[in-house]
Every structure is written in structure tokens, then in C-alpha cells.
Write a protein that holds these residues in place. Structure first.
Motif, PDB file in Angstrom:
ATOM      1  N   GLU A  88       0.813  -1.213   0.000  1.00 21.68           N
ATOM      2  CA  GLU A  88       0.000   0.000   0.000  1.00 21.68           C
ATOM      3  C   GLU A  88       0.854   1.275   0.000  1.00 21.68           C
ATOM      4  OE1 GLU A  88      -3.172   0.240  -0.310  1.00 21.68           O
ATOM      5  OE2 GLU A  88      -3.784  -1.863  -0.108  1.00 21.68           O
ATOM      6  N   ASP A  89       2.037   1.230   0.580  1.00 23.78           N
ATOM      7  CA  ASP A  89       2.967   2.365   0.591  1.00 23.78           C
ATOM      8  C   ASP A  89       4.299   1.882   0.052  1.00 23.78           C
ATOM      9  OD1 ASP A  89       1.628   4.744   1.849  1.00 23.78           O
ATOM     10  OD2 ASP A  89       1.260   3.266   3.417  1.00 23.78           O
ATOM     11  N   ASP A  90       4.329   1.648  -1.252  1.00 30.53           N
ATOM     12  CA  ASP A  90       5.445   0.929  -1.852  1.00 30.53           C
ATOM     13  C   ASP A  90       6.048   1.740  -2.993  1.00 30.53           C
ATOM     14  OD1 ASP A  90       7.193  -1.208  -2.032  1.00 30.53           O
ATOM     15  OD2 ASP A  90       5.601  -2.719  -2.217  1.00 30.53           O
ATOM     16  N   ILE A  91       7.151   1.205  -3.515  1.00 34.82           N
ATOM     17  CA  ILE A  91       7.833   1.797  -4.664  1.00 34.82           C
ATOM     18  C   ILE A  91       8.136   0.689  -5.655  1.00 34.82           C
ATOM     19  CG2 ILE A  91      10.137   1.553  -3.602  1.00 34.82           C
ATOM     20  CD1 ILE A  91      10.832   4.295  -4.935  1.00 34.82           C
ATOM     21  N   TYR A  92       8.049   1.006  -6.950  1.00 32.02           N
ATOM     22  CA  TYR A  92       8.368   0.006  -7.973  1.00 32.02           C
ATOM     23  C   TYR A  92       8.816   0.711  -9.243  1.00 32.02           C
ATOM     24  CZ  TYR A  92       3.819   0.983 -10.204  1.00 32.02           C
ATOM     25  OH  TYR A  92       2.751   1.581 -10.833  1.00 32.02           O
ATOM     26  N   PHE A  93       9.578  -0.034 -10.069  1.00 37.34           N
ATOM     27  CA  PHE A  93       9.907   0.526 -11.381  1.00 37.34           C
ATOM     28  C   PHE A  93       9.647  -0.473 -12.478  1.00 37.34           C
ATOM     29  CE2 PHE A  93      14.423  -0.776 -10.298  1.00 37.34           C
ATOM     30  CZ  PHE A  93      14.676  -1.610 -11.379  1.00 37.34           C
ATOM     31  N   ILE A  94       9.485   0.066 -13.676  1.00 36.10           N
ATOM     32  CA  ILE A  94       9.217  -0.695 -14.893  1.00 36.10           C
ATOM     33  C   ILE A  94      10.333  -0.399 -15.875  1.00 36.10           C
ATOM     34  CG2 ILE A  94       7.623  -1.037 -16.820  1.00 36.10           C
ATOM     35  CD1 ILE A  94       5.424   0.199 -14.921  1.00 36.10           C
ATOM     36  N   ASP A  95      10.878  -1.438 -16.507  1.00 40.45           N
ATOM     37  CA  ASP A  95      11.957  -1.291 -17.481  1.00 40.45           C
ATOM     38  C   ASP A  95      11.625  -2.168 -18.674  1.00 40.45           C
ATOM     39  OD1 ASP A  95      14.300  -1.186 -18.941  1.00 40.45           O
ATOM     40  OD2 ASP A  95      15.509  -2.242 -17.455  1.00 40.45           O
ATOM     41  N   ILE A  96      11.375  -1.556 -19.838  1.00 42.27           N
ATOM     42  CA  ILE A  96      11.018  -2.331 -21.019  1.00 42.27           C
ATOM     43  C   ILE A  96      11.932  -1.993 -22.182  1.00 42.27           C
ATOM     44  CG2 ILE A  96       8.608  -2.604 -20.342  1.00 42.27           C
ATOM     45  CD1 ILE A  96       7.888  -0.382 -22.343  1.00 42.27           C
ATOM     46  N   THR A 112       5.130   5.077  -7.250  1.00 44.25           N
ATOM     47  CA  THR A 112       4.863   4.726  -5.855  1.00 44.25           C
ATOM     48  C   THR A 112       3.373   4.511  -5.656  1.00 44.25           C
ATOM     49  OG1 THR A 112       4.690   7.057  -5.222  1.00 44.25           O
ATOM     50  CG2 THR A 112       6.852   6.002  -4.963  1.00 44.25           C
ATOM     51  N   THR A 113       3.058   3.763  -4.609  1.00 42.00           N
ATOM     52  CA  THR A 113       1.688   3.638  -4.138  1.00 42.00           C
ATOM     53  C   THR A 113       1.614   4.296  -2.765  1.00 42.00           C
ATOM     54  OG1 THR A 113       2.116   1.512  -3.050  1.00 42.00           O
ATOM     55  CG2 THR A 113       1.409   1.438  -5.354  1.00 42.00           C
ATOM     56  N   GLY A 114       0.442   4.739  -2.386  1.00 35.82           N
ATOM     57  CA  GLY A 114       0.307   5.311  -1.050  1.00 35.82           C
ATOM     58  C   GLY A 114       0.982   6.658  -0.928  1.00 35.82           C
ATOM     59  N   SER A 115       1.533   6.931   0.274  1.00 39.33           N
ATOM     60  CA  SER A 115       2.042   8.274   0.553  1.00 39.33           C
ATOM     61  C   SER A 115       3.341   8.277   1.344  1.00 39.33           C
ATOM     62  CB  SER A 115       0.976   9.058   1.332  1.00 39.33           C
ATOM     63  OG  SER A 115       0.616   8.376   2.528  1.00 39.33           O
ATOM     64  N   ASP A 116       4.165   7.237   1.201  1.00 45.07           N
ATOM     65  CA  ASP A 116       5.449   7.220   1.898  1.00 45.07           C
ATOM     66  C   ASP A 116       6.331   8.341   1.337  1.00 45.07           C
ATOM     67  OD1 ASP A 116       8.401   6.423   2.093  1.00 45.07           O
ATOM     68  OD2 ASP A 116       7.465   5.020   3.477  1.00 45.07           O
ATOM     69  N   PRO A 117       6.707   9.321   2.163  1.00 41.12           N
ATOM     70  CA  PRO A 117       7.441  10.483   1.626  1.00 41.12           C
ATOM     71  C   PRO A 117       8.834  10.144   1.113  1.00 41.12           C
ATOM     72  CG  PRO A 117       7.339  10.580   4.021  1.00 41.12           C
ATOM     73  CD  PRO A 117       6.429   9.459   3.606  1.00 41.12           C
ATOM     74  N   GLY A 118       9.546   9.215   1.772  1.00 39.65           N
ATOM     75  CA  GLY A 118      10.879   8.853   1.328  1.00 39.65           C
ATOM     76  C   GLY A 118      10.866   8.184  -0.030  1.00 39.65           C
ATOM     77  N   LYS A 119       9.916   7.290  -0.245  1.00 39.64           N
ATOM     78  CA  LYS A 119       9.833   6.592  -1.517  1.00 39.64           C
ATOM     79  C   LYS A 119       9.385   7.535  -2.627  1.00 39.64           C
ATOM     80  CE  LYS A 119       9.075   2.174   0.753  1.00 39.64           C
ATOM     81  NZ  LYS A 119       8.083   1.182   1.205  1.00 39.64           N
ATOM     82  N   ALA A 120       8.444   8.408  -2.308  1.00 39.33           N
ATOM     83  CA  ALA A 120       8.017   9.393  -3.308  1.00 39.33           C
ATOM     84  C   ALA A 120       9.174  10.304  -3.702  1.00 39.33           C
ATOM     85  CB  ALA A 120       6.850  10.212  -2.758  1.00 39.33           C
ATOM     86  N   ALA A 121       9.980  10.707  -2.718  1.00 39.86           N
ATOM     87  CA  ALA A 121      11.135  11.564  -3.004  1.00 39.86           C
ATOM     88  C   ALA A 121      12.160  10.837  -3.866  1.00 39.86           C
ATOM     89  CB  ALA A 121      11.768  12.030  -1.702  1.00 39.86           C
ATOM     90  N   CYS A 122      12.355   9.559  -3.620  1.00 41.16           N
ATOM     91  CA  CYS A 122      13.315   8.767  -4.396  1.00 41.16           C
ATOM     92  C   CYS A 122      12.882   8.671  -5.848  1.00 41.16           C
ATOM     93  CB  CYS A 122      13.451   7.380  -3.764  1.00 41.16           C
ATOM     94  SG  CYS A 122      14.778   6.368  -4.463  1.00 41.16           S
ATOM     95  N   ALA A 123      11.608   8.361  -6.064  1.00 43.02           N
ATOM     96  CA  ALA A 123      11.092   8.266  -7.429  1.00 43.02           C
ATOM     97  C   ALA A 123      11.243   9.593  -8.158  1.00 43.02           C
ATOM     98  CB  ALA A 123       9.628   7.834  -7.400  1.00 43.02           C
ATOM     99  N   ALA A 124      10.902  10.683  -7.484  1.00 44.77           N
ATOM    100  CA  ALA A 124      11.012  12.002  -8.110  1.00 44.77           C
ATOM    101  C   ALA A 124      12.461  12.371  -8.389  1.00 44.77           C
ATOM    102  CB  ALA A 124      10.367  13.055  -7.201  1.00 44.77           C
ATOM    103  N   ALA A 125      13.367  11.983  -7.497  1.00 43.17           N
ATOM    104  CA  ALA A 125      14.782  12.323  -7.666  1.00 43.17           C
ATOM    105  C   ALA A 125      15.389  11.631  -8.881  1.00 43.17           C
ATOM    106  CB  ALA A 125      15.564  11.964  -6.408  1.00 43.17           C
ATOM    107  N   ALA A 126      14.996  10.376  -9.131  1.00 45.09           N
ATOM    108  CA  ALA A 126      15.532   9.668 -10.299  1.00 45.09           C
ATOM    109  C   ALA A 126      15.152  10.381 -11.583  1.00 45.09           C
ATOM    110  CB  ALA A 126      15.022   8.227 -10.315  1.00 45.09           C
ATOM    111  N   LYS A 127      13.898  10.814 -11.685  1.00 45.98           N
ATOM    112  CA  LYS A 127      13.449  11.550 -12.877  1.00 45.98           C
ATOM    113  C   LYS A 127      14.137  12.905 -12.969  1.00 45.98           C
ATOM    114  CE  LYS A 127      10.647  12.568 -16.376  1.00 45.98           C
ATOM    115  NZ  LYS A 127      10.849  14.017 -16.571  1.00 45.98           N
TER     116      LYS A 127
END
Length: 218
Positions: A88-96, A112-127
Motif C-alpha cells: 500500500e505504501d510501496d515503490i516500484y519501477f518498470i523497465d522495457i 509509488t503507491t500510497g504516501s510514503d514520503p521517502g519513496k516518493a522523493a526517491c522516485a522524483a529524484a531519479a526523474k
């Protein structure tokens, strides 16, 4: 192309490379809309292939990789640990890696799913880091090693760890592998548009989770 490592076939067309990238992104967006908490990683990979076929993909040129949770710190060549369920508060990536109209797309993104701030920040930082490095490529024409040196410095300043085992690679009209272009991070020239993939993979400092973003430099 001016460098032997950037060789392409007679069928190569930059507009078709752009099309392959756009179709690949369309697929990734559809996947992200489809994946919901409770789904297993293996089930997500199966769904991903169904979506690609529905969009008219000719074939894949590398296996679909979907990584959930702690598996997001693993590289392309490493196997996932188990078959985790998306939380519910997770992070994932897709590579095709796909082929459309004889040209190779290679895209990846983190969600990301849910609202975990650390995971959301990580996803945004990669982009954000990907966009930063791509901008430097477009504006300054840095070599592959210089681009990844810059990426590592920026990742550190942003509070993340860049995985330098992932340093981009060649693509083109299928199959690009016959040209043996090697990794972007080892290419000493100025990378030309449409034949190099920029890959960015970061992790939090404790290595609990990571994020990934890639696309063809066009």
C-alpha cells in the motif's frame, strides 16, 4: 554517425526511434495505471507483456523487468528476491526494451503507491536527475564518462547514491547489438541523438529501496 561505435543499419530513421520511445512510454503509463497493491511482481511482468502486445509491439529486445520494494536496488542483471507483493505504501519501477517498426525503444520509470514520503522523493529524484543529465548532454556535449561523473556528483548533492554499475548503452534499428557500441559511460565522444540510452539508478543511503529512469537521448 561519425564514430564507429555509433554505427546504424540502412533502415535507421531518427523519427522511428522517436516513435519507438513514444510507444514505449505509452505502454509504461498504461502499466502504471494497471498495477495495484496486492499484485505480485511476476503477475506485473505478465500484464506488462499483454499491454505491449496490445500496443502493437513487434517483439522485445530485452526481457521486461518490473521490480517491487527492496528489489528496486537491484541492477538489470540481478535476479529479484522472491516474488514480492506490491504494498500500500510501496515503490516500484518498470523497465522495457521493445521494437516498434524495426526500431528499439528502451524506457524505464519509477512509481509509488500510497504516501510514503521517502519513496516518493526517491522516485522524483531519479526523474529529476535524469532530466538534469540529459539537459547537460544537450547543452554541453559532454562525453559519456563526463556525463556519469556529473550524475554521480549531482546524486550525492541531492542526498542519493548513484549506481555506477548502470551506465547506459547503445540502441538503434534492430538489432543494435551487431554494432557493439558498448556502454554510454565508456564512450569518449559526444553521444549522438537517437543511438544512446541514458540510464539513472539511485538508492537511498541505507540501500532500502531505489529508483530507476531511462530513455533514449533524443
Amino acid at each position: 554517425m561519425s564514430h564507429p561505435k555509433e554505427a546504424v543499419g540502412m533502415a535507421f530513421d531518427l523519427s522511428l526511434m522517436r516513435h519507438a520511445s513514444e510507444q514505449s512510454w505509452r505502454a509504461v503509463r498504461k502499466m502504471a495505471q494497471t498495477f495495484q497493491p496486492g499484485l505480485r511482481e511476476s503477475e506485473a511482468s505478465t500484464l506488462a507483456m499483454e499491454i505491449l502486445r496490445d500496443l502493437g509491439m513487434e517483439r522485445i529486445w530485452h526481457p521486461v523487468h518490473v521490480r517491487f520494494g527492496a528489489n528496486t536496488v537491484k541492477t538489470f542483471k540481478q535476479k529479484s528476491e522472491g516474488d514480492p507483493v506490491l504494498g500500500e505504501d510501496d515503490i516500484y519501477f518498470i523497465d522495457i526494451g521493445t521494437v516498434f517498426q524495426g526500431h528499439e525503444g528502451d524506457v524505464g520509470a519509477t512509481f509509488t503507491t500510497g504516501s510514503d514520503p521517502g519513496k516518493a522523493a526517491c522516485a522524483a529524484a531519479a526523474k529529476a536527475l535524469f532530466d538534469d543529465v540529459r539537459g547537460v548532454w544537450a547543452e554541453r556535449g559532454l562525453s559519456g564518462p563526463a556525463l556519469y561523473d556529473y550524475a554521480a556528483q549531482r546524486a550525492e548533492a541531492m542526498g542519493w547514491v548513484l549506481n555506477l554499475d548502470i551506465q547506459g548503452h547503445r540502441v538503434g534499428d534492430f538489432p543494435h547489438a551487431i554494432h557493439r557500441g558498448g556502454d554510454l559511460g565508456e564512450f569518449e565522444g559526444t553521444p549522438q541523438a537517437g543511438v544512446w540510452v541514458l540510464e539513472i539508478q539511485i538508492a537511498d543511503r541505507d540501500g532500502r529501496y531505489g529508483a530507476f529512469h531511462e530513455d533514449v537521448l533524443i
